[in-house]
Design an enzyme around this catalytic site. Structure first.
Site, short mmCIF file in Angstrom:
data_model
loop_
_atom_site.label_atom_id
_atom_site.label_comp_id
_atom_site.label_asym_id
_atom_site.label_seq_id
_atom_site.Cartn_x
_atom_site.Cartn_y
_atom_site.Cartn_z
N HIS A 42 0.85 -1.19 0.00
CA HIS A 42 0.00 0.00 0.00
C HIS A 42 0.89 1.24 0.00
O HIS A 42 2.08 1.16 0.33
CB HIS A 42 -0.91 0.00 1.23
CG HIS A 42 -2.04 -0.97 1.13
ND1 HIS A 42 -2.54 -1.65 2.21
CD2 HIS A 42 -2.78 -1.36 0.07
CE1 HIS A 42 -3.54 -2.41 1.83
NE2 HIS A 42 -3.70 -2.27 0.52
N GLY A 82 -2.80 -1.96 -7.80
CA GLY A 82 -3.77 -2.69 -6.98
C GLY A 82 -5.21 -2.25 -7.19
O GLY A 82 -6.08 -3.07 -7.48
N ASP A 114 -4.13 -6.62 -7.73
CA ASP A 114 -4.30 -7.62 -6.66
C ASP A 114 -5.04 -8.84 -7.21
O ASP A 114 -4.71 -9.98 -6.89
CB ASP A 114 -5.10 -7.04 -5.48
CG ASP A 114 -4.42 -5.88 -4.81
OD1 ASP A 114 -3.18 -5.78 -4.89
OD2 ASP A 114 -5.13 -5.06 -4.19
N ASP A 135 -1.18 -1.52 4.81
CA ASP A 135 -1.32 -0.40 5.74
C ASP A 135 -2.63 -0.60 6.49
O ASP A 135 -3.70 -0.29 5.96
CB ASP A 135 -1.34 0.92 4.97
CG ASP A 135 -1.55 2.12 5.89
OD1 ASP A 135 -1.55 1.95 7.13
OD2 ASP A 135 -1.72 3.23 5.37
N HIS A 172 -10.00 -0.45 -2.43
CA HIS A 172 -10.09 -1.79 -3.03
C HIS A 172 -9.92 -2.88 -1.97
O HIS A 172 -9.43 -3.96 -2.25
CB HIS A 172 -9.06 -1.94 -4.16
CG HIS A 172 -7.64 -1.82 -3.71
ND1 HIS A 172 -7.10 -0.67 -3.21
CD2 HIS A 172 -6.65 -2.74 -3.67
CE1 HIS A 172 -5.83 -0.89 -2.88
NE2 HIS A 172 -5.54 -2.13 -3.15
N ASP A 211 -10.77 -6.49 -2.74
CA ASP A 211 -9.77 -7.20 -3.54
C ASP A 211 -8.64 -7.71 -2.65
O ASP A 211 -8.13 -8.82 -2.85
CB ASP A 211 -9.18 -6.28 -4.62
CG ASP A 211 -10.22 -5.81 -5.61
OD1 ASP A 211 -11.28 -6.46 -5.74
OD2 ASP A 211 -9.98 -4.77 -6.26
N ARG A 260 -7.62 -14.35 1.19
CA ARG A 260 -8.42 -15.58 1.29
C ARG A 260 -7.89 -16.64 0.32
O ARG A 260 -7.75 -17.81 0.68
CB ARG A 260 -9.90 -15.27 1.02
CG ARG A 260 -10.82 -16.46 1.21
CD ARG A 260 -12.30 -16.11 1.09
NE ARG A 260 -12.64 -15.31 -0.08
CZ ARG A 260 -12.90 -13.99 -0.06
NH1 ARG A 260 -12.87 -13.32 1.06
NH2 ARG A 260 -13.19 -13.35 -1.17
#
Length: 140
Positions: A8, A55, A60, A80, A87, A90, A96
């Site tokens: 980030h 991203g 991502d 961060d 996002h 995402d 996950r």
């Protein structure tokens, strides 16, 4: 091994420093990164980096697709946690996917250093076995 580097905005300097410190390890592997992060790391280290979109524009998710296809071996994502990200869904999806597909994921400098040192020692040979087994399943 295929390694993704993501950060980030507030963590970009940290991942650049990390990449400089461990460029001797990273140069032995295929490095992927989201757009701006990849550009900054390349400028600081001269590492060859496959850059995806930024991203927020889908980078991502592009890395997530590689994770889902067992084409990514490690993700180092300096997040961060104190700043809301537009996002965030995402980011959550990528994390996950790493959990579902057993891809090592570091979300901060301390965990990133543990993963990169383990990689340097050769502790990730099990990923080659996983890839071979997945290919055998596909070939059946």
């Amino acid at each position: 091994m295929n390694i993704a580097l993501i950060a980030h905005d507030e963590k970009k300097q940290a991942i650049i420093g990390f990449s400089i410190a461990y460029s001797h390890v990273l140069k032995k592997h295929s490095v992927f990164a989201t757009g701006t992060t990849g550009l900054l790391i390349n400028e600081a280290t001269n590492l060859s980096i496959h850059r995806f979109q930024s991203g927020p524009k889908g980078g991502d998710q592009q890395i997530g697709a590689m994770v889902a296809n067992n084409e990514m071996d490690m993700v180092i994502f300096f997040r961060d946690p104190l700043t809301a990200q537009p996002h965030e869904p995402d980011v959550s999806a990528l994390m996950r996917l790493c959990d579902v597909h057993l891809i090592p994921l570091a979300t901060n400098l301390a965990a990133g250093e543990i993963l990169i040192r383990a990689l340097e020692r050769g502790d990730f040979q099990w990923r080659e076995v996983v890839k071979q087994n997945k290919q055998k399943d596909i070939d059946k």
